[in-house]
Design a protein around this motif. Sequence first.
Motif, PDB file in Angstrom:
ATOM      1  N   THR A   1       0.830  -1.206   0.000  1.00 16.18           N
ATOM      2  CA  THR A   1       0.000   0.000   0.000  1.00 16.18           C
ATOM      3  C   THR A   1       0.861   1.250   0.000  1.00 16.18           C
ATOM      4  O   THR A   1       0.618   2.191  -0.778  1.00 16.18           O
TER       5      THR A   1
ATOM      6  N   ALA B   1       1.272   4.032  -3.032  1.00 21.60           N
ATOM      7  CA  ALA B   1       0.928   5.410  -2.679  1.00 21.60           C
ATOM      8  C   ALA B   1       2.087   6.351  -3.020  1.00 21.60           C
ATOM      9  O   ALA B   1       1.886   7.411  -3.623  1.00 21.60           O
TER      10      ALA B   1
ATOM     11  N   GLY C   1      -6.697  -4.691  -2.836  1.00 24.10           N
ATOM     12  CA  GLY C   1      -6.972  -3.675  -1.821  1.00 24.10           C
ATOM     13  C   GLY C   1      -5.789  -2.755  -1.601  1.00 24.10           C
ATOM     14  O   GLY C   1      -5.953  -1.530  -1.492  1.00 24.10           O
TER      15      GLY C   1
ATOM     16  N   ILE D   1      -6.012   1.252  -2.521  1.00 19.53           N
ATOM     17  CA  ILE D   1      -5.777   2.302  -1.518  1.00 19.53           C
ATOM     18  C   ILE D   1      -4.572   3.148  -1.905  1.00 19.53           C
ATOM     19  O   ILE D   1      -4.614   4.380  -1.872  1.00 19.53           O
TER      20      ILE D   1
ATOM     21  N   GLY E   1      -5.231   5.101  -4.953  1.00 19.24           N
ATOM     22  CA  GLY E   1      -6.264   6.072  -4.611  1.00 19.24           C
ATOM     23  C   GLY E   1      -5.688   7.315  -3.965  1.00 19.24           C
ATOM     24  O   GLY E   1      -6.210   8.424  -4.158  1.00 19.24           O
TER      25      GLY E   1
END
Length: 294
Positions: free
Chosen positions: A54, A58, A140, A144, A147
Amino acid sequence: MASRFRSEPTSEHAAVETVSDDELGSIPGYRAVIRIAIREYRIAIRGRWAIGLTALFAIFSVTVVGFGTSEVGPSQYAAVVASLVELGVYLVPLAALTVGYDTVVGAREAGSLDMLFTLPVSQAQVIFGKYLGRLAVLGGAMGIGLGVGGVAATLIGGIGGLEQYALFVIVSVATAGVFLGVSVLLSTLAREKTQALGAALVAWLWFVLLHDLVAIGLIAGTELPDAALTVMALTNPADVYRLLVLSQLETTTGGFAAVLAKASLSVPLLVVALIVWLLAPIVVATVGIRHQPP
């Protein structure tokens, strides 16, 4: 008695969540797959790699969005998304292959796979369930992480390019599912985790680097028809990923992607190719597991 997995394992190599024969014997096939997927998800989510993935996506998305919008202006989202795709074609397959290489062979070495096979579920249900569980974690983490980049893009340049960015995220997750399936297939065929990891790295080198180099060499040395270019694109999920996103943008890039643009590949054909790549590795894995020696 209500059917359920009884106990939560404390680690991936510790206990296996058990289900009695009577319990699973009355569960429809799809529910058995879902329960195995939930078990795999719970085991995988305890690992630190989910948080790491994640954070990785990011940082990747925010960095590209930040530099891209500052250079090309807030209204030029197409160029930013194109940059994300050209870099994501290296990162997405690598992340997926790394996540999935020990899905089957790791469980076999730990002894949990044999225990699952003693239950009244098919080998295909076990493989598919384990794949779905890891895909949920990987998807997932990517959703995330990427996102966060979408939020950064909105703050910098407004909502004008969110549709293009959303397309990039959706196709990226689907492509991750393709390479996760490839890694599960390799994990099914491998005898040891080191073999599976080596095969996953070879797969990454082929699909991300060598395939296009070979294709460029053939194009430079011969006059290939458009049909040959189409086959080259469709036999590489990394190229399908790149072309599917770039086909919806007003900008394009150089290299092999620019060459493939001449092949006039339609969006429906690319979507079908991506779906086939999603299903084929898992189908082959469910067949291959039946021919593995005990």
